[in-house]
Design a protein around this motif. Structure first.
Motif, short mmCIF file in Angstrom:
data_model
loop_
_atom_site.label_atom_id
_atom_site.label_comp_id
_atom_site.label_asym_id
_atom_site.label_seq_id
_atom_site.Cartn_x
_atom_site.Cartn_y
_atom_site.Cartn_z
N TYR B 5 0.82 -1.21 0.00
CA TYR B 5 0.00 0.00 0.00
C TYR B 5 0.86 1.27 0.00
O TYR B 5 0.47 2.28 -0.57
CB TYR B 5 -0.96 -0.01 1.19
CG TYR B 5 -1.94 -1.15 1.15
CD1 TYR B 5 -2.82 -1.30 0.09
CD2 TYR B 5 -1.98 -2.10 2.17
CE1 TYR B 5 -3.71 -2.36 0.03
CE2 TYR B 5 -2.86 -3.17 2.12
CZ TYR B 5 -3.72 -3.29 1.05
OH TYR B 5 -4.60 -4.34 0.99
N SER B 6 2.01 1.19 0.66
CA SER B 6 2.86 2.38 0.72
C SER B 6 3.38 2.78 -0.66
O SER B 6 3.77 3.92 -0.89
CB SER B 6 4.03 2.14 1.68
OG SER B 6 4.74 0.99 1.29
N ASN B 7 3.40 1.84 -1.59
CA ASN B 7 3.91 2.14 -2.94
C ASN B 7 2.83 2.65 -3.89
O ASN B 7 3.14 3.02 -5.02
CB ASN B 7 4.53 0.88 -3.55
CG ASN B 7 5.85 0.53 -2.90
OD1 ASN B 7 6.47 1.37 -2.25
ND2 ASN B 7 6.26 -0.71 -3.03
N LEU B 8 1.60 2.64 -3.45
CA LEU B 8 0.52 3.06 -4.35
C LEU B 8 0.52 4.59 -4.49
O LEU B 8 0.42 5.31 -3.50
CB LEU B 8 -0.84 2.62 -3.80
CG LEU B 8 -1.14 1.12 -3.86
CD1 LEU B 8 -2.45 0.83 -3.12
CD2 LEU B 8 -1.25 0.66 -5.31
N LYS B 9 0.66 5.04 -5.71
CA LYS B 9 0.68 6.49 -5.97
C LYS B 9 -0.73 6.98 -6.32
O LYS B 9 -1.52 6.22 -6.90
CB LYS B 9 1.61 6.80 -7.15
CG LYS B 9 3.01 6.26 -6.98
CD LYS B 9 3.82 7.10 -6.00
CE LYS B 9 5.23 6.58 -5.88
NZ LYS B 9 5.65 6.40 -4.49
N THR B 12 -3.07 6.01 -9.53
CA THR B 12 -2.96 4.60 -9.91
C THR B 12 -4.34 4.01 -10.22
O THR B 12 -5.29 4.22 -9.47
CB THR B 12 -2.33 3.77 -8.76
OG1 THR B 12 -1.05 4.30 -8.48
CG2 THR B 12 -2.22 2.30 -9.12
N GLU B 13 -4.42 3.28 -11.33
CA GLU B 13 -5.67 2.59 -11.63
C GLU B 13 -5.75 1.33 -10.78
O GLU B 13 -4.90 0.45 -10.88
CB GLU B 13 -5.74 2.23 -13.11
CG GLU B 13 -7.08 1.63 -13.50
CD GLU B 13 -7.18 1.36 -14.99
OE1 GLU B 13 -7.35 2.31 -15.76
OE2 GLU B 13 -7.07 0.17 -15.36
N ILE B 14 -6.76 1.27 -9.95
CA ILE B 14 -6.91 0.13 -9.04
C ILE B 14 -7.58 -1.04 -9.75
O ILE B 14 -7.16 -2.18 -9.64
CB ILE B 14 -7.78 0.51 -7.81
CG1 ILE B 14 -7.21 1.72 -7.07
CG2 ILE B 14 -7.99 -0.68 -6.88
CD1 ILE B 14 -5.88 1.47 -6.42
N SER B 15 -8.64 -0.73 -10.46
CA SER B 15 -9.35 -1.80 -11.15
C SER B 15 -10.13 -1.23 -12.33
O SER B 15 -10.45 -0.04 -12.37
CB SER B 15 -10.31 -2.52 -10.19
OG SER B 15 -11.27 -1.63 -9.68
N LYS B 16 -10.37 -2.10 -13.27
CA LYS B 16 -11.20 -1.75 -14.42
C LYS B 16 -11.95 -3.02 -14.75
O LYS B 16 -11.34 -3.99 -15.18
CB LYS B 16 -10.32 -1.32 -15.58
CG LYS B 16 -11.05 -0.70 -16.73
CD LYS B 16 -10.06 -0.22 -17.78
CE LYS B 16 -10.77 0.50 -18.90
NZ LYS B 16 -9.83 0.97 -19.92
N GLU B 17 -13.22 -3.03 -14.46
CA GLU B 17 -13.92 -4.30 -14.65
C GLU B 17 -15.28 -4.11 -15.29
O GLU B 17 -15.87 -3.03 -15.24
CB GLU B 17 -14.06 -5.04 -13.31
CG GLU B 17 -14.87 -4.31 -12.29
CD GLU B 17 -15.18 -5.19 -11.09
OE1 GLU B 17 -15.00 -6.40 -11.17
OE2 GLU B 17 -15.64 -4.63 -10.09
N LEU B 99 -6.10 9.33 -3.05
CA LEU B 99 -5.43 9.76 -1.82
C LEU B 99 -4.81 8.55 -1.13
O LEU B 99 -5.43 7.49 -1.07
CB LEU B 99 -6.44 10.43 -0.86
CG LEU B 99 -5.86 10.88 0.47
CD1 LEU B 99 -5.22 12.26 0.34
CD2 LEU B 99 -6.92 10.93 1.55
N ASN B 100 -3.60 8.73 -0.63
CA ASN B 100 -2.93 7.66 0.13
C ASN B 100 -2.11 8.33 1.22
O ASN B 100 -1.12 9.01 0.93
CB ASN B 100 -2.03 6.85 -0.81
CG ASN B 100 -1.39 5.67 -0.11
OD1 ASN B 100 -1.56 5.48 1.10
ND2 ASN B 100 -0.65 4.86 -0.86
N SER B 101 -2.54 8.19 2.47
CA SER B 101 -1.82 8.88 3.55
C SER B 101 -1.85 8.03 4.81
O SER B 101 -2.61 7.05 4.91
CB SER B 101 -2.45 10.25 3.82
OG SER B 101 -3.78 10.10 4.27
N LEU B 109 -6.94 5.51 2.47
CA LEU B 109 -7.00 5.47 1.01
C LEU B 109 -8.35 6.03 0.57
O LEU B 109 -9.38 5.74 1.17
CB LEU B 109 -6.88 4.04 0.48
CG LEU B 109 -5.62 3.22 0.83
CD1 LEU B 109 -5.73 1.82 0.23
CD2 LEU B 109 -4.36 3.91 0.34
N THR B 110 -8.31 6.85 -0.48
CA THR B 110 -9.55 7.29 -1.10
C THR B 110 -9.52 6.87 -2.56
O THR B 110 -8.54 7.10 -3.27
CB THR B 110 -9.74 8.82 -0.98
OG1 THR B 110 -9.74 9.17 0.40
CG2 THR B 110 -11.05 9.26 -1.61
#
Lengths: 136, 138
Positions: B5-9, B12-17, B99-101, B109-110
């Protein structure tokens, strides 16, 4: 609702949240976070017991908005909410709302509502705003 | 996509389904909620998917892709319904991290979700904020 005006109260929705319903919701939504379905896991969590899914509780707001605004809700609804506290099994919840503002334009009007889900004790579970746009 | 999770910028596309919500799924969803809207509103949901059902099932894709750990808490949600979706209609959901904080022991995460139909007609926009135990997979 006809002749709606600011400060009008929306028709409320009440629910009893049971373990069975939480499990049914997990199956229907695909959200199997153990905090919702696993007694042992939930006992060790900060809540000490199973809690209902936030979106399950939020659905009572959507049901209330559908009840009050019919198809306008599913075509133009906006909902912004914060989950304030957990709901445990065998707790009753009440979704309520009040019209806070009506914005009129030539052809449409936007109806903005403050919305809440509370427990019987009055504790706030969800608070937020929900709005719909209606054609005149 | 990284599993850490710390590497997620942000961005970033999380999913596309692609998913289809059929009559049985709608019925299961309404039954779980004891939602009586269908009866009250002349079978509204035999034709249209309940909007929160779309939101919940869109979130499911994010939960799976992010391998959200047990104990994750949903803190806030924004939803905007743009058009109704027909039961049985195919829907696309694209989810991006916005968001990642970290605060104290929790990672926040948002995720923004954009649901369209097969003709790219907008159906729903959503923004989900969740908090995860910070120690998990960080």
């Amino acid at each position: 609702m006809t002749d709606m005006k600011e400060k009008d109260q929306l028709i409320r929705i009440q629910k009893l949240i049971t373990k069975e319903k939480i499990l049914q919701y997990a199956n229907a939504s695909g959200d199997f976070n153990p905090i919702h379905i696993n007694n042992d896991f939930a006992k060790k969590s900060q809540f000490g017991q199973i809690i209902a899914h936030g979106m399950m509780i939020a659905a009572s707001i959507s049901e209330m908005m559908t009840e009050n605004f019919k198809h306008d809700w599913i075509e133009s609804g906006k909902l912004k909410m914060k989950f304030k506290s957990p709901v445990f099994h065998n707790e009753k919840i009440i979704a309520s709302g009040e019209i806070t503002k009506i914005k009129n334009s030539e052809t449409k009007r936007e109806i903005i509502n403050s919305v809440f889900v509370k427990k019987e004790s009055g504790e706030i579970v969800i608070s937020g705003t929900a709005s719909v746009i209606q054609n005149k | 996509m990284t599993d850490r999770y710390s590497n997620l910028k942000t961005g970033t596309e999380i999913s596309k389904e692609f998913f289809v919500i059929d009559k049985d799924q709608v019925n299961d969803y309404l039954k779980a909620l004891d939602d009586s809207s269908e009866d009250k509103l002349l079978n509204l949901y035999t034709q249209f998917i309940p909007p929160m059902c779309i939101a919940a099932l869109s979130l499911r894709g994010v939960i799976i892709k992010l391998k959200i750990p047990g104990g994750t808490i949903h803190t806030a949600q924004e939803i905007e319904f743009k058009n109704s979706a027909i039961v049985g209609e195919g829907l696309y959901c694209k989810a991006n991290l916005i968001l990642n904080s970290i605060r104290v022991d929790w990672r926040f995460l948002t995720i923004q979700m954009n649901v369209t139909d097969q003709n790219e007609k907008p159906i729903m926009l959503g923004k989900s904020s969740i908090m995860l135990p910070h120690y998990y997979n960080d």
